[in-house]
Design a protein around this motif. Structure first.
Motif, PDB file in Angstrom:
ATOM      1  N   MET A  63       0.832  -1.206   0.000  1.00  0.00           N
ATOM      2  CA  MET A  63       0.000   0.000   0.000  1.00  0.00           C
ATOM      3  C   MET A  63       0.867   1.256   0.000  1.00  0.00           C
ATOM      4  O   MET A  63       0.582   2.203  -0.719  1.00  0.00           O
ATOM      5  N   TYR A  64       1.903   1.251   0.805  1.00  0.00           N
ATOM      6  CA  TYR A  64       2.785   2.401   0.884  1.00  0.00           C
ATOM      7  C   TYR A  64       3.496   2.641  -0.451  1.00  0.00           C
ATOM      8  O   TYR A  64       3.625   3.768  -0.914  1.00  0.00           O
ATOM      9  N   MET A  65       3.961   1.553  -1.074  1.00  0.00           N
ATOM     10  CA  MET A  65       4.712   1.678  -2.315  1.00  0.00           C
ATOM     11  C   MET A  65       3.834   2.031  -3.519  1.00  0.00           C
ATOM     12  O   MET A  65       4.337   2.535  -4.510  1.00  0.00           O
ATOM     13  N   SER A  66       2.544   1.752  -3.453  1.00  0.00           N
ATOM     14  CA  SER A  66       1.687   2.008  -4.612  1.00  0.00           C
ATOM     15  C   SER A  66       1.372   3.495  -4.779  1.00  0.00           C
ATOM     16  O   SER A  66       0.875   3.893  -5.827  1.00  0.00           O
ATOM     17  N   GLY A  67       1.657   4.295  -3.801  1.00  0.00           N
ATOM     18  CA  GLY A  67       1.444   5.730  -3.926  1.00  0.00           C
ATOM     19  C   GLY A  67       0.024   6.130  -3.578  1.00  0.00           C
ATOM     20  O   GLY A  67      -0.852   5.294  -3.332  1.00  0.00           O
ATOM     21  N   ASN A  68      -0.214   7.444  -3.575  1.00  0.00           N
ATOM     22  CA  ASN A  68      -1.521   7.959  -3.180  1.00  0.00           C
ATOM     23  C   ASN A  68      -2.330   8.510  -4.353  1.00  0.00           C
ATOM     24  O   ASN A  68      -3.357   9.147  -4.148  1.00  0.00           O
ATOM     25  N   THR A  69      -1.870   8.297  -5.562  1.00  0.00           N
ATOM     26  CA  THR A  69      -2.626   8.771  -6.722  1.00  0.00           C
ATOM     27  C   THR A  69      -3.637   7.718  -7.135  1.00  0.00           C
ATOM     28  O   THR A  69      -3.516   6.546  -6.788  1.00  0.00           O
TER      29      THR A  69
ATOM     30  N   MET B 275      -5.223  -2.488  -5.126  1.00  0.00           N
ATOM     31  CA  MET B 275      -4.719  -2.757  -3.776  1.00  0.00           C
ATOM     32  C   MET B 275      -5.770  -2.396  -2.726  1.00  0.00           C
ATOM     33  O   MET B 275      -5.967  -3.123  -1.762  1.00  0.00           O
ATOM     34  N   VAL B 276      -6.467  -1.292  -2.916  1.00  0.00           N
ATOM     35  CA  VAL B 276      -7.500  -0.874  -1.965  1.00  0.00           C
ATOM     36  C   VAL B 276      -8.664  -1.866  -1.990  1.00  0.00           C
ATOM     37  O   VAL B 276      -9.196  -2.240  -0.935  1.00  0.00           O
ATOM     38  N   VAL B 277      -9.061  -2.289  -3.176  1.00  0.00           N
ATOM     39  CA  VAL B 277     -10.161  -3.263  -3.281  1.00  0.00           C
ATOM     40  C   VAL B 277      -9.789  -4.556  -2.556  1.00  0.00           C
ATOM     41  O   VAL B 277     -10.594  -5.105  -1.796  1.00  0.00           O
TER      42      VAL B 277
ATOM     43  N   PRO C 199     -10.476  -8.829   4.227  1.00  0.00           N
ATOM     44  CA  PRO C 199     -10.971  -8.823   5.613  1.00  0.00           C
ATOM     45  C   PRO C 199     -12.489  -8.952   5.716  1.00  0.00           C
ATOM     46  O   PRO C 199     -12.994  -9.613   6.629  1.00  0.00           O
ATOM     47  N   ILE C 200     -13.221  -8.343   4.785  1.00  0.00           N
ATOM     48  CA  ILE C 200     -14.683  -8.464   4.845  1.00  0.00           C
ATOM     49  C   ILE C 200     -15.095  -9.915   4.608  1.00  0.00           C
ATOM     50  O   ILE C 200     -15.964 -10.440   5.323  1.00  0.00           O
ATOM     51  N   MET C 201     -14.470 -10.573   3.644  1.00  0.00           N
ATOM     52  CA  MET C 201     -14.781 -11.994   3.408  1.00  0.00           C
ATOM     53  C   MET C 201     -14.372 -12.836   4.618  1.00  0.00           C
ATOM     54  O   MET C 201     -15.052 -13.803   4.972  1.00  0.00           O
ATOM     55  N   GLY C 202     -13.274 -12.464   5.269  1.00  0.00           N
ATOM     56  CA  GLY C 202     -12.858 -13.168   6.477  1.00  0.00           C
ATOM     57  C   GLY C 202     -13.836 -12.981   7.620  1.00  0.00           C
ATOM     58  O   GLY C 202     -14.122 -13.917   8.364  1.00  0.00           O
ATOM     59  N   LEU C 203     -14.364 -11.775   7.762  1.00  0.00           N
ATOM     60  CA  LEU C 203     -15.356 -11.526   8.817  1.00  0.00           C
ATOM     61  C   LEU C 203     -16.642 -12.295   8.565  1.00  0.00           C
ATOM     62  O   LEU C 203     -17.258 -12.824   9.492  1.00  0.00           O
TER      63      LEU C 203
ATOM     64  N   LYS D  57      -5.203   3.673   3.811  1.00  0.00           N
ATOM     65  CA  LYS D  57      -4.816   3.890   2.419  1.00  0.00           C
ATOM     66  C   LYS D  57      -5.795   4.841   1.706  1.00  0.00           C
ATOM     67  O   LYS D  57      -5.360   5.770   1.006  1.00  0.00           O
ATOM     68  N   ILE D  58      -7.093   4.613   1.868  1.00  0.00           N
ATOM     69  CA  ILE D  58      -8.029   5.499   1.162  1.00  0.00           C
ATOM     70  C   ILE D  58      -8.009   6.902   1.758  1.00  0.00           C
ATOM     71  O   ILE D  58      -8.292   7.868   1.067  1.00  0.00           O
ATOM     72  N   ASN D  59      -7.667   7.022   3.030  1.00  0.00           N
ATOM     73  CA  ASN D  59      -7.487   8.348   3.611  1.00  0.00           C
ATOM     74  C   ASN D  59      -6.283   9.035   2.972  1.00  0.00           C
ATOM     75  O   ASN D  59      -6.327  10.225   2.659  1.00  0.00           O
ATOM     76  N   GLY D  60      -5.221   8.294   2.772  1.00  0.00           N
ATOM     77  CA  GLY D  60      -4.037   8.856   2.130  1.00  0.00           C
ATOM     78  C   GLY D  60      -4.293   9.229   0.677  1.00  0.00           C
ATOM     79  O   GLY D  60      -3.666  10.151   0.144  1.00  0.00           O
ATOM     80  N   MET D  61      -5.205   8.537   0.039  1.00  0.00           N
ATOM     81  CA  MET D  61      -5.533   8.840  -1.353  1.00  0.00           C
ATOM     82  C   MET D  61      -6.492  10.032  -1.455  1.00  0.00           C
ATOM     83  O   MET D  61      -6.775  10.507  -2.539  1.00  0.00           O
TER      84      MET D  61
END
Length: 160
Positions: free
Chosen positions: A86-92, A100-102, A108-112, A152-156
């Protein structure tokens, strides 16, 4: 060329393959530690043909609980790699960062959703109460994985 003639002798290696040489006699070199000589019947290793001792229900419950904790802590083991990706993929907004965000939200949602299915193979009537902390830890680990996605989505800049 004819196959084998009646009077022809075979090479030595062919006769060695059909009847291997007798084992060498014991020399004055001692056997390595943990490897008894072939001639001795005593062995420190268990006989693989011996029947295995049946485990008691308490031992099985302990083993199942241990495996359940391994399942519960598994999501956090992949977290460092996800965080680095996530860090390496950038915020654009690019296809890679969106994928990566998807994935950061989907896994985690499927795990929950499948929490009970993840633990049903370990759960018995006698260890249901002991399985609850492992399930709660699993849910907590999935929520931590979701928090990485939210970071990540906050950073984007997609969160208000």
């Amino acid at each position: 060329m004819p196959m084998a003639m009646a009077g022809e002798t075979r090479p030595r290696w062919v006769s060695d393959l059909s009847s291997p040489p007798a084992p060498r006699t014991k020399t004055n070199i001692p056997d390595p530690i943990g490897y008894p000589s072939h001639g001795s019947k005593k062995s420190s290793h268990k006989d693989p043909k011996a029947p295995k001792k049946a485990q008691t229900p308490e031992e099985m419950d302990t083993l199942k609980l241990k495996k359940a904790w391994e399942v519960a802590l598994a999501p956090v083991k992949s977290l460092p790699m996800t965080f680095i990706m996530m860090y390496m993929s950038g915020n654009t907004l690019q296809i890679f960062s969106i994928m990566m965000v998807v994935m950061a939200f989907k896994n985690p949602i499927m795990g929950l959703i499948s929490t009970n299915q993840a633990f049903e193979r370990f759960e018995t009537e006698t260890n249901k109460g002991q399985m609850l902390p492992a399930k709660l830890a699993y849910v907590a680990m999935q929520l931590v994985a979701l928090a990485v996605g939210v970071w990540k989505i906050n950073g984007m800049g997609l969160l208000p």
